[in-house]
Each structure stands twice: as C-alpha cells, then as structure tokens.
Design a protein around this motif. Sequence first.
Motif, PDB file in Angstrom:
ATOM      1  N   THR A  54       0.848  -1.038  -0.064  1.00  0.00           N
ATOM      2  CA  THR A  54       0.260   0.350  -0.175  1.00  0.00           C
ATOM      3  C   THR A  54       0.990   1.437  -0.183  1.00  0.00           C
ATOM      4  N   TYR A 109      -6.506   1.690  -6.509  1.00  0.00           N
ATOM      5  CA  TYR A 109      -5.434   0.455  -5.545  1.00  0.00           C
ATOM      6  C   TYR A 109      -6.627  -0.338  -4.808  1.00  0.00           C
ATOM      7  N   ASP A 111      -7.192  -3.550  -3.378  1.00  0.00           N
ATOM      8  CA  ASP A 111      -6.435  -4.801  -2.349  1.00  0.00           C
ATOM      9  C   ASP A 111      -7.082  -5.622  -1.895  1.00  0.00           C
ATOM     10  N   ARG A 200       4.391  -3.782   9.813  1.00  0.00           N
ATOM     11  CA  ARG A 200       3.176  -2.760  10.536  1.00  0.00           C
ATOM     12  C   ARG A 200       3.088  -3.441  12.099  1.00  0.00           C
TER      13      ARG A 200
HETATM   14 MG    MG Z   1      -1.666  -2.945   2.147  1.00  0.00          MG
END
Ligand code: MG
Length: 321
Positions: A54, A109, A111, A200
């Motif tokens: 992302t 985008y 996902d 993350r």
């Molecule tokens: Mg992502």
Amino acid sequence: MSFEDSQIWTEKYRPKSFEQVKGQKDTLKRVKAFVEQKNMPHLLFAGPPGVGKTTLSLVIVRELFKDSWNENFLELNASDERGIDVIRVKVKDFARTKAIGNVPFKIIYLDECDALTKEAQQALRRTMENYTKTCRFILSCNYSSKIIDPIQSRCAIFRFKPLEEKEIEQIIDTITKKEGIIINAEAKKALFEVSEGDCRKAENILQSCFAVSKKIDENIIYSMASVARPKEVKQALELAINKDFLEAKKKLLDTMLEYGLSGLDVIKQIQKLIWEVDVDDKKKLELTKACGEAEFRMVEGSDEYIQLEALLSQFCLVNLN
Ligand SMILES: [Mg+2]
Ligand SMILES: Nc1ncnc2c1ncn2[C@@H]1O[C@H](COP(=O)(O)OP(=O)(O)O)[C@@H](O)[C@H]1O
C-alpha cells in the motif's frame, strides 16, 4: 494529548517518498522508471502483509500527481466491498471524469484481490479492460497464484519480500529517536524476531510497548507480542530431551499460561527451535516431521494439550532408543 500524539504509528511513519521505503530494491527500481516516464501498465503487487504494498502505491500516486494525488486515486478493498458489483460501480463513477494534471490516467488501488472468487476476478478483468484508457489498476494480493492468468498477463508483477533485520532495525531506530524511546539491542532483535519481517506488526508492537514504558527491553516485547521467549520454550524442549517429561510438560504449560499462547503459537516456536537443540540431524528431521503432524491435527480441531504432550514425548524418545 494532541492529534500527533494519538496517531497510530503505522500511519505516522508511513514513507512518503521512494527514498524512505526500505528494502524491495528491485521493485523500487522498476517502479521508479514507470513514474519517470509518467506511464505505467497495470501492476500486481504480491507479498505478505506489512511490507510496503500500500505504501509504495501511495508513493507512486504522490510522485505522479503531486498536490492533486487525492483526486486521482481511489483505494478499494476487495474483501470488504461486498462483491465485485460494488467495486464495478465505484470504478465506473471514479473513471467517469478525466485525470487532473498532465498524467493521462487515474489510479485505482484494489487491495486483497486474492479474496475475490474466480468469477469475480473475470468480472474485474473486464472492468480493467473497459477503463484501460483512463485508469491504471494496482492490484494487491498475498499470493499471486490465486490470481487468474488473464489478469496476471495484463499486469507487470512485483514480488514483495518480508523486510530484513537491518531494514526493520533502521525503521525502529527512526521511530525510537523521534518518540524518545530507550531500546537496547536485544529488544530490537526480539522485535524483528516476533515481527517476522512484517513492518506493520513491528511498529504496532513497539507502539503498545511504548504505552507501557519509554524504556523497552526484550521482556516487554515478548509479552506484548504474546509470544513466549524462545528461551523458555527451549528450556522445555531441553528438559524433554533429557528425559524429564513431567518437568518439560510443566514448563511448557506454565509458559503458555503466562503469555496467553495458543497451541499453534507454541508449535510454531518449537518448530523454529528444533535446529537449536542438541540432537543429531536425523533426529531433527524426525522432530520436524512430528511438528508438522501435530500442527495439522491441531488445525483440524484436535485438543491442543494432547497434541503438545504427544509432541513433547517425541523429544523424550530421542534419547530413549
Ligand atoms: Mg496494504
Ligand atoms: N518497505 C517499507 N519501508 C518502510 N516502512 C514500511 C515498509 N513496509 C511497511 N512499512 C510500514 O508498515 C506500514 C504498513 O505497510 P503497508 O504498505 O500498508 O503494508 P502492506 O504490504 O500490507 O500494504 C506502513 O505504514 C509503514 O509504516
């Protein structure tokens, strides 16, 4: 508390330029070239969570559109848009108006594309074709093998990798410096171990630790990550190898209760530790196999304590025959 303070770190420290993105070297090089030409095909980003898929898409959009990036970018999630029809409507609305600025297309985008069924992917492929003149798609997924061939063949494919230890360390260093955190080398290593290269995860664990203390050591990291310290699981395995089955069982159970671990968490740890305990290689292979079998039975719903005990008994048997 100001907004800045309460912000979630994964957003606060999301890279805004190519230079700030760590790792993914080959991908960065190829993607930069597209941006410089102000032209690009559809892209397929494949790889595990938290490694920059992302993030890199957002960097592309910022670089291409500068201040008007927001108007030229649509982000959708295939798994929460309730099916391909909703996606199609949103794409259609977005694609209706021309891109603002000197780039002749907008960017969508999408996902978690591997959450779409094959039929939905066929519909997506047709949508991509309908809007090719005005839109470029960046599709993101964990496994490219779950994406149908006709989509794969229309995209330039990029494989994202888990971040390496030194890359995660650089990111941790930046954050700890900015936030005034004191962290030692063992804690950084622990953070990398528990994150498994997922940035993350590393940032989220670091932020939860920070909520408890500004001084961070490996104990806080392991308890926040609800992962047992490898040391304790290893002790249990060593007891078993030395034929002390009852003590081994007790150690493992205590560790599970202390850290709130599931049977699957423990199996994963054991599987990593097999290569560190003192038994010969052939036995290590047998134990690895036993680990795989226990994990499978656990996933299928078998009692986790019975499976763990059975697995420990295999460690005991290593020196009994
Ligand atoms: Mg992502
Ligand atoms: N390659 C990277 N370099 C620097 N930070 C990263 C990188 N990958 C992930 N991060 C950090 O982790 C967060 C989540 O990454 P993201 O790109 O959303 O992951 P995903 O691959 O799941 O789309 C980012 O906001 C950023 O803080």
